[in-house]
Design a protein around this motif. Structure first.
Motif, PDB file in Angstrom:
ATOM      1  N   TYR A 188       0.996  -1.248  -0.135  1.00 35.29           N
ATOM      2  CA  TYR A 188      -0.086  -0.179  -0.008  1.00 35.29           C
ATOM      3  C   TYR A 188       0.889   1.434  -0.124  1.00 35.29           C
ATOM      4  O   TYR A 188       0.579   2.311  -0.549  1.00 35.29           O
ATOM      5  CB  TYR A 188      -0.864   0.098   1.152  1.00 35.29           C
ATOM      6  N   PRO A 191       1.978   2.536  -3.912  1.00 36.11           N
ATOM      7  CA  PRO A 191       1.130   3.409  -4.785  1.00 36.11           C
ATOM      8  C   PRO A 191       1.148   4.873  -4.095  1.00 36.11           C
ATOM      9  O   PRO A 191       0.943   5.791  -5.077  1.00 36.11           O
ATOM     10  CB  PRO A 191      -0.288   2.737  -4.481  1.00 36.11           C
ATOM     11  N   THR A 194       4.003   6.724  -5.342  1.00 40.45           N
ATOM     12  CA  THR A 194       3.818   7.112  -6.924  1.00 40.45           C
ATOM     13  C   THR A 194       3.007   8.439  -6.911  1.00 40.45           C
ATOM     14  O   THR A 194       3.440   9.213  -7.952  1.00 40.45           O
ATOM     15  CB  THR A 194       3.285   5.892  -7.390  1.00 40.45           C
ATOM     16  N   HIS A 195       1.997   8.666  -6.144  1.00 39.59           N
ATOM     17  CA  HIS A 195       1.166   9.560  -6.184  1.00 39.59           C
ATOM     18  C   HIS A 195       1.742  11.094  -5.642  1.00 39.59           C
ATOM     19  O   HIS A 195       1.523  12.111  -6.450  1.00 39.59           O
ATOM     20  CB  HIS A 195      -0.195   9.343  -5.534  1.00 39.59           C
ATOM     21  N   ALA A 207       5.388   2.694 -10.718  1.00 40.50           N
ATOM     22  CA  ALA A 207       4.279   1.702 -10.860  1.00 40.50           C
ATOM     23  C   ALA A 207       4.606   0.594 -11.479  1.00 40.50           C
ATOM     24  O   ALA A 207       3.714  -0.503 -11.263  1.00 40.50           O
ATOM     25  CB  ALA A 207       3.078   2.430 -11.809  1.00 40.50           C
ATOM     26  N   THR A 213       0.453  -2.370  -7.650  1.00 42.05           N
ATOM     27  CA  THR A 213       0.121  -1.681  -8.671  1.00 42.05           C
ATOM     28  C   THR A 213       0.310  -2.746 -10.276  1.00 42.05           C
ATOM     29  O   THR A 213      -0.134  -2.796 -11.093  1.00 42.05           O
ATOM     30  CB  THR A 213       1.005  -0.529  -9.076  1.00 42.05           C
TER      31      THR A 213
END
Length: 258
Positions: A188, A191, A194-195, A207, A213
């Motif tokens: 978790y 991701p 990544t954002h 990703a 992902t």
């Protein structure tokens, strides 16, 4: 190996907590998948939603429970001291780990199959009423459709790989809370990072290597050209993480005292 498989199956079957966790994983997966299928609408032609992936959304939640169940199959034995009995009965530790992995994989595959089929049935029931009709480019969900079958089979395989990844981490770490934290962090936090990253190139790279992902790309049936990584390649990335975790767990299990 036959004796070890029988012993591990007996332990897994008679440990009530593991069965309850897998049942909870099925319930949560189906509940979230059905809720998503019921909530999302497609009022126009080409609304851009992936009609197969929507009811499989619950895998994102169910995997956490699967991971916890897998961790406890190892850490629980260390906590109670049962691991000493296991190694006394089967001195070859890699055989014990292999048997655990085989029994866990088969059990999670059965639970995952039940959850995925229930999710697709929920999607087949709810989606047409929300505009996901043939008129809008969405035929009824069917396993006779190649991409749908791949998404369904891939989702089950994804859960199996998550369970084996968790088993490997738990074997290396031994302690339940630490192992659960590591696995859920891998799933978790990637991701989220990544954002946070603003560079599109780095977002794509992250990703492509993030276990969740990349692995869940196997569920995609539309817009494959826009994915950071292809469906099977993404599942291969997760398989790589799983192999590394099992290898690390096996090496440490072999080298150190129980």
């Amino acid at each position: 190996m036959r004796y070890a498989l029988h012993a591990e199956w007996t332990k897994l079957r008679t440990t009530r907590g593991t069965g309850q966790l897998l049942l909870l994983a099925i319930v949560l997966t189906v509940a979230l998948g059905a809720g998503t299928a019921k909530a999302v609408t497609c009022p126009d032609l080409g609304c851009g939603e992936d009609g197969v992936r929507l009811p499989l959304t619950g895998i994102v939640l169910g995997q956490a429970v699967v991971a916890i169940a897998a961790v406890l199959t190892v850490s629980g034995e260390y906590a109670t001291g049962m691991i000493h009995t296991s190694f006394a009965a089967v001195p070859r530790r890699i055989t014990v780990l292999t048997a655990k992995a085989a029994v866990l994989a088969a059990t999670v595959a059965a639970a995952g199959t039940a959850a995925v089929l229930a999710c697709l049935l929920a999607g087949r029931y709810f989606l047409p009423g929300n505009g996901f009709t043939e008129a809008h480019g969405y035929p009824p969900l069917s396993l006779a459709d190649g991409p749908t079958l791949r998404a369904a089979f891939g989702s089950v395989l994804y859960l199996v790989l998550i369970a084996l990844l968790s088993l490997g981490v738990a074997t290396a770490v031994r302690e339940a809370a630490s192992a659960i934290g590591i696995v859920l962090g891998l799933l978790y936090l990637f991701p989220l990072v990544t954002h946070v990253v603003t560079d599109p190139a780095w977002q794509r790279r992250l990703a492509q290597v993030a276990p969740m992902t990349a692995g869940l790309a196997v569920q995609a049936t539309t817009g494959l050209d826009h994915l950071p990584i292809g469906p099977w390649a993404g599942l291969g990335v997760l398989a790589g993480w799983t192999a590394a975790a099992l290898l690390a767990g096996g090496v440490l299990l072999h080298r150190r005292d129980a």
